[in-house]
Design a protein around this motif. Structure first.
Motif, PDB file in Angstrom:
ATOM      1  N   THR A   1       0.808  -1.229   0.000  1.00 41.67           N
ATOM      2  CA  THR A   1       0.000   0.000   0.000  1.00 41.67           C
ATOM      3  C   THR A   1       0.838   1.275   0.000  1.00 41.67           C
ATOM      4  O   THR A   1       0.327   2.352  -0.306  1.00 41.67           O
ATOM      5  N   GLY A   2       2.106   1.153   0.382  1.00 40.08           N
ATOM      6  CA  GLY A   2       2.949   2.344   0.445  1.00 40.08           C
ATOM      7  C   GLY A   2       2.757   3.161   1.705  1.00 40.08           C
ATOM      8  O   GLY A   2       3.329   4.253   1.841  1.00 40.08           O
ATOM      9  N   ALA A   3       1.968   2.655   2.640  1.00 45.15           N
ATOM     10  CA  ALA A   3       1.686   3.404   3.868  1.00 45.15           C
ATOM     11  C   ALA A   3       2.951   3.658   4.681  1.00 45.15           C
ATOM     12  O   ALA A   3       3.132   4.738   5.251  1.00 45.15           O
ATOM     13  N   ALA A   4       3.840   2.666   4.739  1.00 50.99           N
ATOM     14  CA  ALA A   4       5.070   2.832   5.520  1.00 50.99           C
ATOM     15  C   ALA A   4       5.967   3.896   4.898  1.00 50.99           C
ATOM     16  O   ALA A   4       6.586   4.703   5.602  1.00 50.99           O
ATOM     17  N   ALA A   5       6.026   3.908   3.568  1.00 48.28           N
ATOM     18  CA  ALA A   5       6.856   4.904   2.882  1.00 48.28           C
ATOM     19  C   ALA A   5       6.351   6.313   3.162  1.00 48.28           C
ATOM     20  O   ALA A   5       7.135   7.261   3.303  1.00 48.28           O
ATOM     21  N   ALA A   6       5.043   6.443   3.265  1.00 48.42           N
ATOM     22  CA  ALA A   6       4.451   7.752   3.541  1.00 48.42           C
ATOM     23  C   ALA A   6       4.833   8.263   4.922  1.00 48.42           C
ATOM     24  O   ALA A   6       4.775   9.468   5.188  1.00 48.42           O
ATOM     25  N   GLN A   7       5.250   7.344   5.788  1.00 48.96           N
ATOM     26  CA  GLN A   7       5.657   7.719   7.144  1.00 48.96           C
ATOM     27  C   GLN A   7       7.173   7.811   7.271  1.00 48.96           C
ATOM     28  O   GLN A   7       7.711   7.888   8.371  1.00 48.96           O
ATOM     29  N   GLY A   8       7.852   7.758   6.129  1.00 46.36           N
ATOM     30  CA  GLY A   8       9.293   7.951   6.139  1.00 46.36           C
ATOM     31  C   GLY A   8      10.127   6.688   6.133  1.00 46.36           C
ATOM     32  O   GLY A   8      11.356   6.758   6.226  1.00 46.36           O
ATOM     33  N   ALA A   9       9.499   5.521   6.022  1.00 47.30           N
ATOM     34  CA  ALA A   9      10.262   4.269   5.992  1.00 47.30           C
ATOM     35  C   ALA A   9      11.059   4.185   4.696  1.00 47.30           C
ATOM     36  O   ALA A   9      10.575   4.607   3.639  1.00 47.30           O
ATOM     37  N   PRO A  10      12.297   3.664   4.756  1.00 45.99           N
ATOM     38  CA  PRO A  10      13.117   3.568   3.537  1.00 45.99           C
ATOM     39  C   PRO A  10      12.516   2.568   2.548  1.00 45.99           C
ATOM     40  O   PRO A  10      11.902   1.579   2.942  1.00 45.99           O
ATOM     41  N   LYS A  11      12.684   2.831   1.279  1.00 45.16           N
ATOM     42  CA  LYS A  11      12.139   1.971   0.235  1.00 45.16           C
ATOM     43  C   LYS A  11      12.984   0.710   0.097  1.00 45.16           C
ATOM     44  O   LYS A  11      14.209   0.770   0.107  1.00 45.16           O
ATOM     45  N   ILE A  12      12.324  -0.430  -0.016  1.00 47.79           N
ATOM     46  CA  ILE A  12      13.015  -1.707  -0.213  1.00 47.79           C
ATOM     47  C   ILE A  12      12.689  -2.207  -1.610  1.00 47.79           C
ATOM     48  O   ILE A  12      11.522  -2.365  -1.968  1.00 47.79           O
ATOM     49  N   THR A  13      13.715  -2.461  -2.392  1.00 46.41           N
ATOM     50  CA  THR A  13      13.509  -2.842  -3.790  1.00 46.41           C
ATOM     51  C   THR A  13      13.929  -4.269  -4.110  1.00 46.41           C
ATOM     52  O   THR A  13      13.625  -4.771  -5.190  1.00 46.41           O
ATOM     53  N   LYS A  14      14.626  -4.925  -3.170  1.00 46.45           N
ATOM     54  CA  LYS A  14      15.105  -6.284  -3.429  1.00 46.45           C
ATOM     55  C   LYS A  14      14.593  -7.254  -2.365  1.00 46.45           C
ATOM     56  O   LYS A  14      14.627  -6.947  -1.170  1.00 46.45           O
ATOM     57  N   ALA A  15      14.147  -8.417  -2.812  1.00 49.49           N
ATOM     58  CA  ALA A  15      13.645  -9.427  -1.880  1.00 49.49           C
ATOM     59  C   ALA A  15      14.749  -9.951  -0.971  1.00 49.49           C
ATOM     60  O   ALA A  15      14.473 -10.493   0.099  1.00 49.49           O
ATOM     61  N   SER A  16      15.990  -9.781  -1.382  1.00 48.81           N
ATOM     62  CA  SER A  16      17.129 -10.270  -0.601  1.00 48.81           C
ATOM     63  C   SER A  16      17.589  -9.280   0.464  1.00 48.81           C
ATOM     64  O   SER A  16      18.533  -9.560   1.205  1.00 48.81           O
ATOM     65  N   ASP A  17      16.934  -8.136   0.566  1.00 48.28           N
ATOM     66  CA  ASP A  17      17.315  -7.112   1.542  1.00 48.28           C
ATOM     67  C   ASP A  17      17.272  -7.701   2.954  1.00 48.28           C
ATOM     68  O   ASP A  17      16.267  -8.280   3.369  1.00 48.28           O
ATOM     69  N   VAL A  18      18.355  -7.561   3.703  1.00 45.80           N
ATOM     70  CA  VAL A  18      18.457  -8.159   5.042  1.00 45.80           C
ATOM     71  C   VAL A  18      17.414  -7.597   6.002  1.00 45.80           C
ATOM     72  O   VAL A  18      17.058  -8.237   6.992  1.00 45.80           O
ATOM     73  N   ARG A  19      16.914  -6.406   5.716  1.00 42.66           N
ATOM     74  CA  ARG A  19      15.901  -5.800   6.583  1.00 42.66           C
ATOM     75  C   ARG A  19      14.565  -6.546   6.513  1.00 42.66           C
ATOM     76  O   ARG A  19      13.679  -6.320   7.336  1.00 42.66           O
ATOM     77  N   LEU A  20      14.436  -7.424   5.546  1.00 45.57           N
ATOM     78  CA  LEU A  20      13.186  -8.168   5.368  1.00 45.57           C
ATOM     79  C   LEU A  20      13.165  -9.499   6.120  1.00 45.57           C
ATOM     80  O   LEU A  20      12.181 -10.228   6.048  1.00 45.57           O
ATOM     81  N   LYS A  21      14.236  -9.821   6.821  1.00 45.62           N
ATOM     82  CA  LYS A  21      14.350 -11.137   7.455  1.00 45.62           C
ATOM     83  C   LYS A  21      13.151 -11.458   8.349  1.00 45.62           C
ATOM     84  O   LYS A  21      12.533 -12.521   8.226  1.00 45.62           O
TER      85      LYS A  21
END
Length: 206
Positions: free
Chosen positions: A36-56
């Motif tokens: 939904t993009g709701a987190a981005a609207a609150q300033g969360a950094p954009k994640i573009t890769k499924a391998s991003d460690v922040r997604l663990k």
């Protein structure tokens, strides 16, 4: 969102794509997940890769949700009274284990035996054989709810009819098949095949 699509595709492999009710599919079968993009609207950094460690943590939570929903689908099968988990291990590959597990899970004879609370391991052997995958009858072991009923292709010497019959009364039945050929392992979920299933689909009018 390509990253989210990649995560969903990976997540359904062992959840929704490992569920079968009767082997058929519907033109309405759909699974959707939205970014939904709701987190981005609150300033969360954009994640573009499924391998991003922040997604663990997210990936772990997502898999848990998918597994839970997939189990609900199996439990809610038409006329179902029992959830059935089919585990195949010792196959030559994971893909081979999946094919054998699906053969067992889609067998009307296996599913009606479960509905009748009968640990009919001969029907399981049949389903293993018709899968067309590598299998050796003399290495085959079969268990129902943790109770081994067949060993090395024959009835287990410790087989106890009363113990097995009581175990089959549970609303969840696990069928485990050990092939003894390799390290391939997989599991699928299904349900029993009851008179209610026939009634629901026999009375149905489009």
């Amino acid at each position: 969102a390509p990253a989210l699509q990649a995560l969903l595709k990976a997540g359904v492999a062992d959840s929704f794509n490992a569920v079968t009710i009767d082997g058929d599919t519907s033109t309405s079968d759909t699974l959707l997940m939205f970014a939904t993009g709701a987190a981005a609207a609150q300033g969360a950094p954009k994640i573009t890769k499924a391998s991003d460690v922040r997604l663990k943590a997210f990936v772990k939570a997502l898999q848990g949700v998918l597994n839970n929903l997939a189990e609900q689908v199996a439990r809610d099968g038409e006329g179902a009274r029992k959830l059935v988990e089919v585990v195949v291990e010792g196959a030559t590959t994971k893909a081979s284990a999946r094919k054998i597990a699906m053969s067992i899970a889609n067998s009307p004879l296996v599913k009606t035996a479960i509905a009748g609370e009968d640990a009919n391991w001969g029907r399981v052997v049949m389903a293993v054989g018709k899968a067309g995958e590598p299998a050796n009858r003399d290495k085959l072991s079969i268990s129902f709810n943790g109770i081994r009923v067949a060993k090395s292709g024959a009835r287990d010497p410790s087989y106890d009819e009363t113990e097995v019959s009581n175990a089959m009364k549970n609303d969840k039945v696990q069928i485990k098949v050990a092939l003894g050929l390799g390290k391939g392992r997989d599991r699928v979920l299904t349900c029993d095949l009851t008179k209610e299933y026939v009634a629901i689909n026999g009375d149905y009018r489009s």
